[in-house]
Design an enzyme around this catalytic site. Structure first.
Site, PDB file in Angstrom:
ATOM      1  N   ARG A 207       0.844  -1.202   0.000  1.00  0.00           N
ATOM      2  CA  ARG A 207       0.000   0.000   0.000  1.00  0.00           C
ATOM      3  C   ARG A 207       0.878   1.251   0.000  1.00  0.00           C
ATOM      4  O   ARG A 207       0.568   2.245  -0.658  1.00  0.00           O
ATOM      5  CB  ARG A 207      -0.959  -0.022   1.201  1.00  0.00           C
ATOM      6  CG  ARG A 207      -2.151  -0.959   0.969  1.00  0.00           C
ATOM      7  CD  ARG A 207      -3.176  -0.851   2.087  1.00  0.00           C
ATOM      8  NE  ARG A 207      -2.726  -1.515   3.294  1.00  0.00           N
ATOM      9  CZ  ARG A 207      -3.069  -2.755   3.655  1.00  0.00           C
ATOM     10  NH1 ARG A 207      -3.890  -3.467   2.905  1.00  0.00           N
ATOM     11  NH2 ARG A 207      -2.609  -3.287   4.761  1.00  0.00           N
ATOM     12  N   ASP A 296      -6.143  -7.061  -6.285  1.00  0.00           N
ATOM     13  CA  ASP A 296      -5.749  -7.830  -5.090  1.00  0.00           C
ATOM     14  C   ASP A 296      -6.832  -8.858  -4.758  1.00  0.00           C
ATOM     15  O   ASP A 296      -7.520  -8.745  -3.746  1.00  0.00           O
ATOM     16  CB  ASP A 296      -5.526  -6.860  -3.916  1.00  0.00           C
ATOM     17  CG  ASP A 296      -4.990  -7.569  -2.680  1.00  0.00           C
ATOM     18  OD1 ASP A 296      -4.408  -8.665  -2.835  1.00  0.00           O
ATOM     19  OD2 ASP A 296      -5.169  -7.038  -1.576  1.00  0.00           O
ATOM     20  N   CYS A 336      -2.488 -14.120  -3.703  1.00  0.00           N
ATOM     21  CA  CYS A 336      -2.177 -14.638  -2.363  1.00  0.00           C
ATOM     22  C   CYS A 336      -2.436 -16.137  -2.312  1.00  0.00           C
ATOM     23  O   CYS A 336      -2.633 -16.711  -1.252  1.00  0.00           O
ATOM     24  CB  CYS A 336      -2.968 -13.893  -1.290  1.00  0.00           C
ATOM     25  SG  CYS A 336      -4.744 -14.029  -1.490  1.00  0.00           S
TER      26      CYS A 336
HETATM   27  N1  SAH Z   1      -6.967  -5.161  -1.093  1.00  0.00           N
HETATM   28  C1  SAH Z   1      -7.600  -5.434   0.185  1.00  0.00           C
HETATM   29  C2  SAH Z   1      -7.737  -6.905   0.475  1.00  0.00           C
HETATM   30  C3  SAH Z   1      -8.503  -7.705  -0.573  1.00  0.00           C
HETATM   31  S1  SAH Z   1      -9.109  -9.230   0.011  1.00  0.00           S
HETATM   32  C4  SAH Z   1      -6.837  -4.702   1.281  1.00  0.00           C
HETATM   33  O1  SAH Z   1      -5.770  -4.131   1.015  1.00  0.00           O
HETATM   34  O2  SAH Z   1      -7.329  -4.670   2.405  1.00  0.00           O
HETATM   35  C5  SAH Z   1     -10.100  -9.760  -1.315  1.00  0.00           C
HETATM   36  C6  SAH Z   1     -11.447  -9.060  -1.436  1.00  0.00           C
HETATM   37  O3  SAH Z   1     -12.070  -9.527  -2.614  1.00  0.00           O
HETATM   38  C7  SAH Z   1     -12.442  -9.300  -0.328  1.00  0.00           C
HETATM   39  O4  SAH Z   1     -12.825  -8.073   0.214  1.00  0.00           O
HETATM   40  C8  SAH Z   1     -13.663  -9.976  -0.993  1.00  0.00           C
HETATM   41  O5  SAH Z   1     -14.889  -9.501  -0.486  1.00  0.00           O
HETATM   42  C9  SAH Z   1     -13.486  -9.559  -2.417  1.00  0.00           C
HETATM   43  N2  SAH Z   1     -14.011 -10.432  -3.470  1.00  0.00           N
HETATM   44  C10 SAH Z   1     -13.903 -11.766  -3.576  1.00  0.00           C
HETATM   45  N3  SAH Z   1     -14.404 -12.196  -4.755  1.00  0.00           N
HETATM   46  C11 SAH Z   1     -14.844 -11.101  -5.410  1.00  0.00           C
HETATM   47  C12 SAH Z   1     -15.445 -10.878  -6.687  1.00  0.00           C
HETATM   48  N4  SAH Z   1     -15.664 -11.875  -7.549  1.00  0.00           N
HETATM   49  N5  SAH Z   1     -15.748  -9.611  -7.045  1.00  0.00           N
HETATM   50  C13 SAH Z   1     -15.536  -8.592  -6.190  1.00  0.00           C
HETATM   51  N6  SAH Z   1     -14.934  -8.741  -4.987  1.00  0.00           N
HETATM   52  C14 SAH Z   1     -14.606  -9.974  -4.599  1.00  0.00           C
END
Ligand code: SAH
Length: 393
Positions: A207, A296, A336
């Site tokens: 970040r 992410d 991840c």
């Molecule tokens: N970038 C964030 C962490 C991401 S975790 C940070 O820095 O805090 C992954 C996220 O993807 C989760 O919030 C989950 O709700 C979302 N997610 C999972 N599958 C998804 C999809 N198909 N479309 C949109 N969001 C999704």
């Protein structure tokens, strides 16, 4: 006592901390789940002292390779104190969130502890960690003086260990709101119902990297969760940040987090509750363009067995994101998934660029922060990797 099949001590001699069921010749009265057992070679020589997991394929996890070291509350006091001391330089007034214990890399398999200011969230995911939960909590309190240890032992992997899900206070009292600061930006972590322990602390350095790239750029932030990359980009001077997530709860907290930071330009942020796969297509069809994209996604491939299907999903979103970039634009793309290594991620993104007809280069590589170490003897511990891609002008 576990006696190994002939030759099966090799990985343990290399300090790999897992003993798979197939390596074990005999298990003599190993006792109940989580009991401490000595692991011996076929010839009866000591190799390790480990926690027994009767219902898991990973039948035992090593606490110590030292025959003289006993596993008792003093052991956990020492290991936890070492883990906490190793993070001393990573916590200050501008950074009050930090992973304090990262499982195998801290000599504590199955134990994760994340600190959010005065609250520590503990995740126990192996039979041995479960057995020593009270000692681990006491050691965390001793090492940090924390006001609260809250347990979030609800990870799916507990099922493989035959352990029930458990959420609740283990020490002190949970504050009504758990707030912490990352790089000077305030966040609330939903430690009770949020994902993981409430926040993705592993992306802290990345970040920061996005913040440093954001000035004057229009940013697309896919899979935004509670807004970490969005707030970092706004702090870095992004002119606009479009964030997408499928979780309404996560987006509500993202908005709340932005409001916690009155210094950030809230009018530059857009939050979109949608499926990223569908939304990126909509943006493409609308002819949208961005200067910086962050991808992410969640773990599409928890193990190597899921890698192929996951690879298609990663390729799809990377292809769409690359097409949404203006010439010279940047893509910070992450995985991840334990089943996708850094080279496979590079190949997937290369395939996406090829199919998109876009020339692009790798100009940076990312991993989890220093509070998420990877033991040299346990490369499986490496799960988060990222690439910074530049689309040719
Ligand atoms: N970038 C964030 C962490 C991401 S975790 C940070 O820095 O805090 C992954 C996220 O993807 C989760 O919030 C989950 O709700 C979302 N997610 C999972 N599958 C998804 C999809 N198909 N479309 C949109 N969001 C999704």
């Amino acid at each position: 006592m576990l006696r190994l099949k002939p030759g099966r001590e090799k990985s343990l001699r290399h300090r790999h901390p897992w003993i798979f069921s197939g390596a074990i010749a005999t298990a003599d009265a190993p006792g109940e789940s989580g009991a401490t057992v000595d692991v011996l070679t076929a010839d009866g020589a000591f190799v390790a002292r480990a926690a027994y997991s009767p219902s898991s394929q990973i039948r035992a996890r090593v606490w110590t390779f030292d025959a003289r070291e006993s596993v008792d509350s003093g052991f956990f006091l020492r290991r936890v104190a070492l883990a906490v001391a190793a993070r001393a330089s990573m916590v200050d007034a501008q950074h009050t969130g930090c992973r304090l214990i990262h499982g195998e890399a801290d000599g504590l398999p199955g134990v994760v502890a994340d600190r959010y200011a005065d609250t520590i969230v503990l995740q126990l995911s192996s039979a041995g960690a479960e057995r020593w939960g009270d000692a681990i909590v006491a050691a965390l309190v001793e090492a940090t003086g924390t006001a609260c240890v809250f347990e979030r032992s609800d990870a799916e992997v507990r099922k493989l260990e035959g352990l029930p899900s458990r959420i609740g206070v283990r020490h002190g009292a949970l504050p009504e709101v758990v707030r912490f600061v990352e790089a000077g930006i305030a966040y609330r972590a939903d430690v009770v119902a949020g994902q993981k322990t409430g926040f993705y602390l592993d992306q802290r350095a990345n970040r920061d990297a996005v913040r440093a790239l954001a000035a004057g750029r229009e940013v697309l932030n896919a899979f935004c969760y509670t807004g970490g990359f969005a707030l970092a980009a706004l702090a870095g001077g992004a002119t606009r940040v479009v964030s997408i997530d499928s979780s309404g709860d996560a987006l509500a907290l993202a908005r709340e987090n932005l409001a916690l930071n009155p210094g950030l330009p809230a009018d530059r942020a857009t939050w979109c509750e949608a499926d990223v796969f569908a939304e990126l297509r909509k943006l493409r069809d609308r002819g949208a363009g961005f200067d910086l994209a962050v991808l992410d996604p969640p773990k599409f491939a928890p193990t190597a067995a899921h890698a192929e299907r996951a690879a298609r999903a990663y390729k799809d979103i990377n292809l769409l994101a690359l097409k949404l970039l203006r010439p010279g634009g940047l893509l910070a793309t992450f995985s991840c998934s334990g089943g996708i290594d850094a080279e496979l991620l590079r190949k997937i993104v290369a395939g996406a660029a090829l199919d998109a007809g876009i020339d692009a280069s790798v100009i940076g590589r990312y991993g989890a922060g220093a509070d998420h170490p990877v033991a040299l003897a346990f490369p499986e511990g490496e799960y988060l990797k990222g690439l910074l891609i530049r689309r040719a002008s």
